[in-house]
Design a protein around this motif. Structure first.
Motif, short mmCIF file in Angstrom:
data_model
loop_
_atom_site.label_atom_id
_atom_site.label_comp_id
_atom_site.label_asym_id
_atom_site.label_seq_id
_atom_site.Cartn_x
_atom_site.Cartn_y
_atom_site.Cartn_z
N ILE A 15 0.93 7.13 -6.54
CA ILE A 15 -0.24 7.98 -6.79
C ILE A 15 0.09 9.43 -6.46
CG2 ILE A 15 -2.60 8.51 -6.03
CD1 ILE A 15 -2.95 5.42 -5.70
N ASP A 16 0.75 9.65 -5.34
CA ASP A 16 1.12 11.01 -4.95
C ASP A 16 2.03 11.66 -6.00
OD1 ASP A 16 1.20 13.23 -3.07
OD2 ASP A 16 3.28 12.64 -2.69
N THR A 36 -6.33 2.82 -10.70
CA THR A 36 -5.77 1.62 -10.10
C THR A 36 -6.57 0.45 -10.67
OG1 THR A 36 -5.34 2.86 -8.07
CG2 THR A 36 -5.24 0.46 -7.91
N ARG A 87 0.03 12.47 -9.26
CA ARG A 87 -0.89 13.60 -9.04
C ARG A 87 -0.19 14.93 -9.30
NH1 ARG A 87 -3.90 11.33 -3.80
NH2 ARG A 87 -5.76 10.54 -4.85
N GLU A 115 0.62 4.18 -2.79
CA GLU A 115 0.25 5.54 -2.37
C GLU A 115 1.32 6.55 -2.78
OE1 GLU A 115 -0.46 5.09 1.83
OE2 GLU A 115 -2.22 3.82 1.46
N ARG A 116 2.58 6.18 -2.66
CA ARG A 116 3.67 7.07 -3.08
C ARG A 116 3.60 7.32 -4.59
NH1 ARG A 116 8.75 6.80 -5.27
NH2 ARG A 116 10.17 8.46 -4.64
N PRO A 125 0.80 -1.23 0.00
CA PRO A 125 0.00 0.00 0.00
C PRO A 125 0.83 1.28 0.00
CG PRO A 125 -0.96 -1.58 1.51
CD PRO A 125 0.34 -2.17 1.03
N ARG A 126 1.90 1.33 0.77
CA ARG A 126 2.68 2.57 0.82
C ARG A 126 3.39 2.85 -0.50
NH1 ARG A 126 7.82 1.29 1.29
NH2 ARG A 126 8.49 -0.56 2.39
#
Length: 159
Positions: free
Chosen positions: A92-93, A106, A96, A89-90, A85-86
């Motif tokens: 995706i960040d 996703t 963005r 998430e990184r 997950p991390r």
């Protein structure tokens, strides 16, 4: 209204007709929209307020890529080294923050993310791949599919 992800909003036939008409022509005046669905303006306004507050409809602007100087679009399949997950998430960040990435999805299947990229030309796409995506160490593979045309494109629809 506080909605949680997955909360479903009950839509009746009138709500669905309002949504379809707005998807066809978001510039309809409230009076004209009310007339088309068979309501007076006040009840229509209440329905619109409920649909907006519940998050069913949102207002946005659609940009014509060609008119805005976007000459090259592609879908980019991204597979990450790890799917923790991390790590996701990184990733995706980071995407963005890239204005050239106009969509990020996703997905489940042969890759982890499907991105839609919009840039000026092929050279700009190469720059994006070689300079921006090269910096993301968690990427295992990238695979491009060039968008030639979009004969059907609906940004919003109800089945």
């Amino acid at each position: 209204m506080d909605r949680k992800p997955g909360d479903e909003v009950a839509l009746d036939q009138t709500d669905r007709r309002i949504i379809r008409l707005l998807v066809e022509d978001a510039g309809l005046s409230n009076n004209r929209l009310a007339e088309k669905v068979g309501l007076s303006p006040a009840p229509l306004s209440r329905r619109l307020a409920r649909l907006e507050a519940s998050g069913v409809i949102r207002h946005t602007v659609i940009v014509d890529p060609r008119a805005a100087g976007i000459g090259f679009q592609a879908f980019l399949e991204v597979t990450l080294e790890r799917t923790a997950p991390r790590v996701g998430e990184r990733f995706i960040d980071l995407v963005r923050r890239m204005p050239e990435v106009v969509e990020c999805h996703t997905v489940a299947g042969d890759f982890d993310f499907l991105l839609k990229i919009a840039v000026k030309d092929v050279a700009d796409y190469r720059r994006l791949l070689w300079s921006e995506f090269e910096r993301i160490g968690e990427i295992k593979t990238l695979r491009s599919t060039i968008l030639l045309d979009s004969p059907k494109m609906q940004v919003s629809a109800l089945p």
